[in-house]
Design a protein around this motif. Structure first.
Motif, mmCIF file in Angstrom:
data_model
loop_
_atom_site.group_PDB
_atom_site.id
_atom_site.type_symbol
_atom_site.label_atom_id
_atom_site.label_comp_id
_atom_site.label_asym_id
_atom_site.label_seq_id
_atom_site.Cartn_x
_atom_site.Cartn_y
_atom_site.Cartn_z
ATOM 1 N N TYR A 13 0.844 -1.203 0.000
ATOM 2 C CA TYR A 13 0.000 0.000 0.000
ATOM 3 C C TYR A 13 0.878 1.252 0.000
ATOM 4 O O TYR A 13 0.646 2.185 -0.770
ATOM 5 N N GLU A 14 1.886 1.284 0.846
ATOM 6 C CA GLU A 14 2.770 2.447 0.920
ATOM 7 C C GLU A 14 3.480 2.684 -0.405
ATOM 8 O O GLU A 14 3.595 3.821 -0.857
ATOM 9 N N ARG A 15 3.928 1.618 -1.039
ATOM 10 C CA ARG A 15 4.585 1.758 -2.342
ATOM 11 C C ARG A 15 3.613 2.235 -3.413
ATOM 12 O O ARG A 15 3.985 3.009 -4.303
ATOM 13 N N LEU A 16 2.373 1.762 -3.343
ATOM 14 C CA LEU A 16 1.371 2.195 -4.310
ATOM 15 C C LEU A 16 1.078 3.690 -4.165
ATOM 16 O O LEU A 16 0.981 4.406 -5.165
ATOM 17 N N ILE A 17 0.966 4.170 -2.940
ATOM 18 C CA ILE A 17 0.741 5.596 -2.717
ATOM 19 C C ILE A 17 1.939 6.391 -3.252
ATOM 20 O O ILE A 17 1.759 7.406 -3.928
ATOM 21 N N ASP A 18 3.158 5.937 -2.973
ATOM 22 C CA ASP A 18 4.348 6.613 -3.503
ATOM 23 C C ASP A 18 4.325 6.649 -5.029
ATOM 24 O O ASP A 18 4.608 7.684 -5.640
ATOM 25 N N TYR A 19 3.976 5.521 -5.642
ATOM 26 C CA TYR A 19 3.903 5.420 -7.100
ATOM 27 C C TYR A 19 2.894 6.429 -7.653
ATOM 28 O O TYR A 19 3.182 7.165 -8.596
#
Length: 127
Positions: A13-19
């Motif tokens: 989830y955190e990586r998706l938000i960063d992306y």
């Protein structure tokens, strides 16, 4: 963007938000009018509903009524407001602190309809 068919949690989830923050220009959250009437149980990970909106306020670009958005995107909602924010790493940090999964963005704990937009207004919905 892309379509997701199951929840994204934790580090993913955190990586998706960063992306999304790196590739989109703005993001939007929806708040039903009746959502803010009962503040007693509107919390997730210690972030109160209104406190979350306050923390996102430095990134706020505009607000739009659900009625106004229905005309643009042929969607029907109860009375409420969409909040449009600038995508920044700092705003992404607030989103990551407020929820631990993508499907957490639902009433009554958080605003709904987290979606990201490109400069041309194309919506890349993640929820």
């Amino acid at each position: 963007m892309f379509r997701l068919y199951s929840d994204v949690r934790g580090t993913a989830y955190e990586r998706l938000i960063d992306y999304a923050m790196e590739r989109a220009d703005t993001f939007m959250l929806g708040v039903h009018k009746w959502t803010t009437e009962d503040e007693d149980e509107l919390s997730n990970k210690g972030v109160l509903f209104k406190e979350l909106l306050h923390r996102l306020n430095p990134f706020l670009l505009s607000t739009h009524s659900y009625e106004e958005m229905r005309g643009k995107h042929s969607i029907a909602y109860t009375p409420g407001t969409f909040y449009r924010y600038q995508c920044t790493p700092e705003a992404g940090k607030v989103l990551k602190q407020a929820a631990s999964s993508l499907f957490s963005w639902v009433h009554p704990k958080l605003p709904e309809d987290l979606c990201f937009q490109n400069a041309d207004g194309e919506i890349g919905s993640l929820t």
